[in-house]
Design a protein around this motif. Structure first.
Motif, mmCIF file in Angstrom:
data_model
loop_
_atom_site.group_PDB
_atom_site.id
_atom_site.type_symbol
_atom_site.label_atom_id
_atom_site.label_comp_id
_atom_site.label_asym_id
_atom_site.label_seq_id
_atom_site.Cartn_x
_atom_site.Cartn_y
_atom_site.Cartn_z
ATOM 1 N N VAL A 1 0.855 -1.190 0.000
ATOM 2 C CA VAL A 1 0.000 0.000 0.000
ATOM 3 C C VAL A 1 0.889 1.237 0.000
ATOM 4 O O VAL A 1 1.772 1.374 0.867
ATOM 5 C CB VAL A 1 -0.938 0.007 1.233
ATOM 6 C CG1 VAL A 1 -1.752 1.287 1.276
ATOM 7 C CG2 VAL A 1 -1.844 -1.219 1.226
ATOM 8 N N PHE A 2 0.632 2.148 -0.957
ATOM 9 C CA PHE A 2 1.395 3.387 -1.052
ATOM 10 C C PHE A 2 0.525 4.579 -0.695
ATOM 11 O O PHE A 2 -0.658 4.637 -1.059
ATOM 12 C CB PHE A 2 1.949 3.569 -2.472
ATOM 13 C CG PHE A 2 3.058 2.621 -2.794
ATOM 14 C CD1 PHE A 2 4.376 2.980 -2.572
ATOM 15 C CD2 PHE A 2 2.793 1.365 -3.289
ATOM 16 C CE1 PHE A 2 5.410 2.098 -2.842
ATOM 17 C CE2 PHE A 2 3.809 0.471 -3.569
ATOM 18 C CZ PHE A 2 5.125 0.837 -3.353
ATOM 19 N N LYS A 3 1.130 5.526 0.001
ATOM 20 C CA LYS A 3 0.490 6.804 0.295
ATOM 21 C C LYS A 3 1.581 7.860 0.188
ATOM 22 O O LYS A 3 2.655 7.708 0.779
ATOM 23 C CB LYS A 3 -0.119 6.786 1.699
ATOM 24 C CG LYS A 3 -0.980 7.979 1.975
ATOM 25 C CD LYS A 3 -1.771 7.782 3.237
ATOM 26 C CE LYS A 3 -2.684 8.986 3.397
ATOM 27 N NZ LYS A 3 -3.492 8.873 4.598
ATOM 28 N N GLY A 4 1.319 8.902 -0.597
ATOM 29 C CA GLY A 4 2.350 9.915 -0.802
ATOM 30 C C GLY A 4 3.608 9.346 -1.423
ATOM 31 O O GLY A 4 4.710 9.788 -1.111
ATOM 32 N N ARG A 5 3.444 8.329 -2.293
ATOM 33 C CA ARG A 5 4.533 7.675 -3.011
ATOM 34 C C ARG A 5 5.490 6.915 -2.092
ATOM 35 O O ARG A 5 6.589 6.560 -2.458
ATOM 36 C CB ARG A 5 5.321 8.670 -3.884
ATOM 37 C CG ARG A 5 4.480 9.197 -5.028
ATOM 38 C CD ARG A 5 4.974 10.509 -5.566
ATOM 39 N NE ARG A 5 5.183 11.542 -4.572
ATOM 40 C CZ ARG A 5 4.214 12.224 -3.945
ATOM 41 N NH1 ARG A 5 2.962 11.961 -4.188
ATOM 42 N NH2 ARG A 5 4.511 13.154 -3.062
ATOM 43 N N ARG A 6 5.054 6.622 -0.878
ATOM 44 C CA ARG A 6 5.847 5.841 0.060
ATOM 45 C C ARG A 6 5.042 4.612 0.491
ATOM 46 O O ARG A 6 3.849 4.694 0.732
ATOM 47 C CB ARG A 6 6.161 6.661 1.317
ATOM 48 C CG ARG A 6 6.874 7.958 1.045
ATOM 49 C CD ARG A 6 8.287 7.925 1.565
ATOM 50 N NE ARG A 6 8.967 9.199 1.546
ATOM 51 C CZ ARG A 6 9.486 9.776 0.482
ATOM 52 N NH1 ARG A 6 9.356 9.223 -0.689
ATOM 53 N NH2 ARG A 6 10.137 10.910 0.556
ATOM 54 N N TRP A 7 5.754 3.490 0.643
ATOM 55 C CA TRP A 7 5.112 2.288 1.146
ATOM 56 C C TRP A 7 4.770 2.513 2.615
ATOM 57 O O TRP A 7 5.632 2.900 3.415
ATOM 58 C CB TRP A 7 6.026 1.084 0.961
ATOM 59 C CG TRP A 7 5.438 -0.209 1.458
ATOM 60 C CD1 TRP A 7 4.116 -0.548 1.486
ATOM 61 C CD2 TRP A 7 6.140 -1.311 2.001
ATOM 62 N NE1 TRP A 7 3.947 -1.807 2.006
ATOM 63 C CE2 TRP A 7 5.188 -2.305 2.339
ATOM 64 C CE3 TRP A 7 7.481 -1.575 2.239
ATOM 65 C CZ2 TRP A 7 5.532 -3.525 2.897
ATOM 66 C CZ3 TRP A 7 7.822 -2.797 2.782
ATOM 67 C CH2 TRP A 7 6.867 -3.757 3.102
ATOM 68 N N THR A 8 3.527 2.281 2.981
ATOM 69 C CA THR A 8 3.063 2.490 4.356
ATOM 70 C C THR A 8 3.500 1.370 5.291
ATOM 71 O O THR A 8 3.340 1.486 6.504
ATOM 72 C CB THR A 8 1.524 2.574 4.407
ATOM 73 O OG1 THR A 8 0.974 1.306 4.016
ATOM 74 C CG2 THR A 8 0.993 3.687 3.519
ATOM 75 N N GLY A 9 4.010 0.262 4.730
ATOM 76 C CA GLY A 9 4.322 -0.922 5.508
ATOM 77 C C GLY A 9 3.161 -1.909 5.500
ATOM 78 O O GLY A 9 3.314 -3.052 5.922
ATOM 79 N N GLU A 10 2.006 -1.463 4.989
ATOM 80 C CA GLU A 10 0.831 -2.319 4.899
ATOM 81 C C GLU A 10 0.859 -3.116 3.601
ATOM 82 O O GLU A 10 1.422 -2.664 2.606
ATOM 83 C CB GLU A 10 -0.448 -1.480 4.898
ATOM 84 C CG GLU A 10 -0.629 -0.594 6.118
ATOM 85 C CD GLU A 10 -1.690 0.468 5.886
ATOM 86 O OE1 GLU A 10 -2.629 0.518 6.677
ATOM 87 O OE2 GLU A 10 -1.550 1.245 4.918
ATOM 88 N N VAL A 11 0.211 -4.270 3.642
ATOM 89 C CA VAL A 11 -0.021 -5.069 2.444
ATOM 90 C C VAL A 11 -1.527 -5.262 2.352
ATOM 91 O O VAL A 11 -2.163 -5.735 3.305
ATOM 92 C CB VAL A 11 0.718 -6.422 2.503
ATOM 93 C CG1 VAL A 11 0.375 -7.271 1.294
ATOM 94 C CG2 VAL A 11 2.230 -6.187 2.582
#
Length: 174
Positions: free
Chosen positions: A76-86
């Motif tokens: 999962v990406f938010k603000g072009r960064r991986w949130t650590g979530e899948v």
């Protein structure tokens, strides 16, 4: 990074992508050969380049950045960064209204000043991506907020073959 030149579009002897908004189809070309094709989902609001429109921009672009190489599938990406979530069913149920950006991001930049580059029509500043989406989201029909949504397998193929600087032509064939 070497920016592709508009005068050289489509390129000869190099990979480029065609995104047909009306047909909801992406094709990867090299010369006259279609190397790959898949269904996509573009903006629910149709085709257009205006900031805040929710439309998918048209014209010549190029892949400015490829994000997420080492992230797992369904990251999962938010603000072009991986949130650590899948992404999974539990996460979807917890956030039913979220516009999911999954797996990888290919961030587009316009090549045509006044059309998709600069001012209120700048595709890069609009954060227009090719990105993954949950498996229950439709393909072959407009449903996004302006980005180009793809199935994970299609996005992963593109991520390996359509590197930064790859030209992308978005058009509405109507």
């Amino acid at each position: 990074m070497k920016t592709p030149q508009l005068a050289n579009m489509p390129p000869q002897h190099a990979l480029w992508l065609e995104i047909d908004i009306q047909a909801q189809q992406l094709r990867a070309w090299k010369d006259d050969d279609c190397l790959y094709a898949c269904e996509i989902s573009t903006g629910r609001a149709g085709a257009g380049n205006q900031q805040g429109s929710g439309q998918t921009p048209v014209g010549w672009h190029y892949i400015r950045a490829a994000i997420g190489r080492n992230a797992p599938e369904n990251a999962v990406f938010k603000g072009r960064r991986w949130t650590g979530e899948v992404f999974n069913a539990e996460l979807a149920a917890a956030f039913p209204e979220r516009d999911w950006i999954l797996t990888r991001i290919l961030w587009l930049c316009g090549l045509e000043p006044g059309v998709n580059r600069g001012g209120q029509v700048d595709s890069q500043r609009r954060y227009i991506y090719l990105h993954g989406t949950p498996p229950d989201q439709p393909m072959g029909e407009p449903a996004s907020h302006g980005c180009v949504r793809l199935r994970n397998a299609d996005l992963l193929w593109l991520f390996e073959h359509a590197l930064p600087e790859t030209p992308v032509w978005l058009h509405d064939s109507r």
